[in-house]
Each structure stands twice: as structure tokens, then as C-alpha cells.
Scaffold this active site. Structure first.
Site, mmCIF file in Angstrom:
data_model
loop_
_atom_site.group_PDB
_atom_site.id
_atom_site.type_symbol
_atom_site.label_atom_id
_atom_site.label_comp_id
_atom_site.label_asym_id
_atom_site.label_seq_id
_atom_site.Cartn_x
_atom_site.Cartn_y
_atom_site.Cartn_z
ATOM 1 N N ARG A 29 0.822 -1.213 0.000
ATOM 2 C CA ARG A 29 0.000 0.000 0.000
ATOM 3 C C ARG A 29 0.852 1.257 0.000
ATOM 4 O O ARG A 29 0.453 2.295 -0.526
ATOM 5 C CB ARG A 29 -0.930 -0.021 1.212
ATOM 6 C CG ARG A 29 -2.008 1.060 1.217
ATOM 7 C CD ARG A 29 -3.012 0.808 2.318
ATOM 8 N NE ARG A 29 -4.093 1.780 2.358
ATOM 9 C CZ ARG A 29 -4.311 2.634 3.349
ATOM 10 N NH1 ARG A 29 -3.499 2.626 4.420
ATOM 11 N NH2 ARG A 29 -5.320 3.476 3.311
ATOM 12 N N ILE A 55 -7.103 7.676 -0.341
ATOM 13 C CA ILE A 55 -7.063 6.236 -0.557
ATOM 14 C C ILE A 55 -7.869 5.613 0.584
ATOM 15 O O ILE A 55 -7.671 5.960 1.747
ATOM 16 C CB ILE A 55 -5.609 5.702 -0.605
ATOM 17 C CG1 ILE A 55 -5.590 4.186 -0.843
ATOM 18 C CG2 ILE A 55 -4.837 6.057 0.650
ATOM 19 C CD1 ILE A 55 -4.171 3.625 -1.039
ATOM 20 N N SER A 56 -8.813 4.746 0.246
ATOM 21 C CA SER A 56 -9.702 4.190 1.268
ATOM 22 C C SER A 56 -8.932 3.328 2.264
ATOM 23 O O SER A 56 -7.854 2.801 1.958
ATOM 24 C CB SER A 56 -10.786 3.325 0.609
ATOM 25 O OG SER A 56 -11.615 4.100 -0.215
ATOM 26 N N GLN A 57 -9.518 3.180 3.448
ATOM 27 C CA GLN A 57 -8.882 2.309 4.434
ATOM 28 C C GLN A 57 -8.884 0.873 3.899
ATOM 29 O O GLN A 57 -9.800 0.452 3.174
ATOM 30 C CB GLN A 57 -9.590 2.382 5.774
ATOM 31 C CG GLN A 57 -10.928 1.673 5.846
ATOM 32 C CD GLN A 57 -11.570 1.782 7.214
ATOM 33 O OE1 GLN A 57 -12.381 2.670 7.432
ATOM 34 N NE2 GLN A 57 -11.208 0.894 8.113
#
Length: 213
Positions: A29, A55-57
Site C-alpha cells: 500500500r 485512498i480508502s482504508q
């Protein structure tokens, strides 16, 4: 090396699809966030990627992908390329991924990043995500990483019969819900499932209330 610890944390949080966990395990990530945020990339939280976007969890990425259940060889439309992390997860699951991003400032670096990683079967477009990608429809699955106030009719129309769509819907300041919408194979009304309360950045172009209210 990949995010082995992150994948294991997601498994403990209830993500059970081994294909999704393996896809996340095979990525880092940290490669998808600004350099100043890389020390926080292993945390289960959204992170800013610039231009008012995030950026999403990881849990949300995994949960949405599991709910979408993309299969090898399926045509998958992603609305909101962002940094390309969700795109990469979808590509590692073997789909033919078509990804649309409104902001050229994000789309360009994401494309360079994903091409550098050698991920196959990804097609890129800069444009209005609410319009989908009609020239290459229909799609087996559609996923959205930003929230319109209502489900854009064009996205549902671009699903093949039996296809499914996973999308957060709701106002920026108010309750948003993650929906899974399935287009019945035999026609008729869509099947709408409410999966989870969420909070996403807004989808930048929202159509009139023609479908869901």
C-alpha cells in the site's frame, strides 16, 4: 514483499475471501500513497493522496471487493481510479479492469504506477465517472470509490443481466450507505442491499434523481 501483516489483520476483522486477502498480500500500500504518508500506509485508515481525494482504508477496499466478488475474466468497471490501489486489487483478481478518473492529476500518476508494476488488463480513461464507459459496456461488475448522492442511472444501465454494482451512496455531510445492486437476469426491478454505513469523498458529477432515492 507485500502487505502480509495487513492481510492478516483484515482476516481477523472478518474478511474471509482468500482471493481478496491474497491480492492485498501481494501489494504494498505504501507504493500508492505520497512519500510523506508512507510510514502510515500499514494503518487501517484512509489517507490523503492530494487534490482533496483519499485512498480508502484497507478494510473498506477488502470489504467492497469481497462484496463485488469479481471473477477471473470478468469485465469490471471502476469509478474513481484515485492512486490505483483498488484498481491493482481488481487486476490481481484476474478481471479485465476499466477504470475512470475525473482528475487528470491523479489519473496520470496512477497509470504510470500500475504500468510500472506490470499489472495486466487495465484500461484507463479520464472523464465523468457517473457516465460510466458506455463504449465497452456491458460489465459483469461495477465498483465506485466515491459517493454520488444517488446511484447514477448510466452505471446500472451498463451492468449486464446478473451483474452487480457496489457503490457508496449519500450526501457529503450526512449518512452514506454502501450498496450492492444486482441486475436480475430475467429482468424486473434491481435488487438493492444495504451493506454498511460509510463515509466517502463525493463523486464530482451527480445526475438527477432518476433511479434511487
Amino acid at each position: 514483499m507485500g502487505d502480509v501483516e495487513l492481510a492478516e489483520a483484515l482476516r481477523r476483522q472478518g474478511i474471509s475471501d482468500t482471493r481478496v486477502l491474497e491480492a492485498i498480500r501481494g501489494l504494498e500500500r505504501a507504493e500508492f500513497v505520497p512519500e510523506s504518508m508512507r510510514s502510515a500506509a500499514g494503518q487501517d485508515s484512509p489517507l490523503p493522496i492530494g487534490h482533496g481525494q483519499t485512498i480508502s482504508q484497507p478494510f473498506i477496499v477488502a470489504f467492497m471487493t469481497q462484496a463485488l466478488n469479481p471473477q477471473p475474466g470478468e469485465r469490471v468497471l471502476e469509478i474513481g481510479t484515485g492512486s490505483g490501489y483498488q484498481t491493482a486489487v481488481l487486476a490481481r483478481l484476474g478481471g479485465e479492469v476499466y477504470t475512470v478518473e475525473t482528475l487528470a492529476e491523479l489519473a496520470g500518476p496512477a497509470r504510470e504506477r500500475l504500468e510500472r508494476m506490470g499489472l495486466p488488463n487495465i484500461h484507463f480513461r479520464v472523464g465523468d465517472g457517473t457516465a460510466g464507459w458506455p463504449e465497452v459496456a456491458p460489465f459483469d461488475a461495477i465498483i465506485g470509490t466515491a459517493a454520488p448522492e444517488r446511484l447514477p442511472p448510466a452505471l446500472y444501465q451498463q451492468l449486464r443481466p446478473g451483474g452487480r454494482l457496489v457503490l457508496p451512496v449519500g450526501p457529503l455531510r450526512g449518512a452514506q450507505e454502501l450498496l450492492r445492486v444486482t441486475r436480475p437476469s430475467g429482468g424486473g426491478a434491481p435488487r438493492v442491499e444495504k451493506l454498511l454505513g460509510v463515509r466517502f469523498v463525493p463523486m464530482t458529477s451527480t445526475p438527477p434523481p432518476e433511479f434511487l432515492h
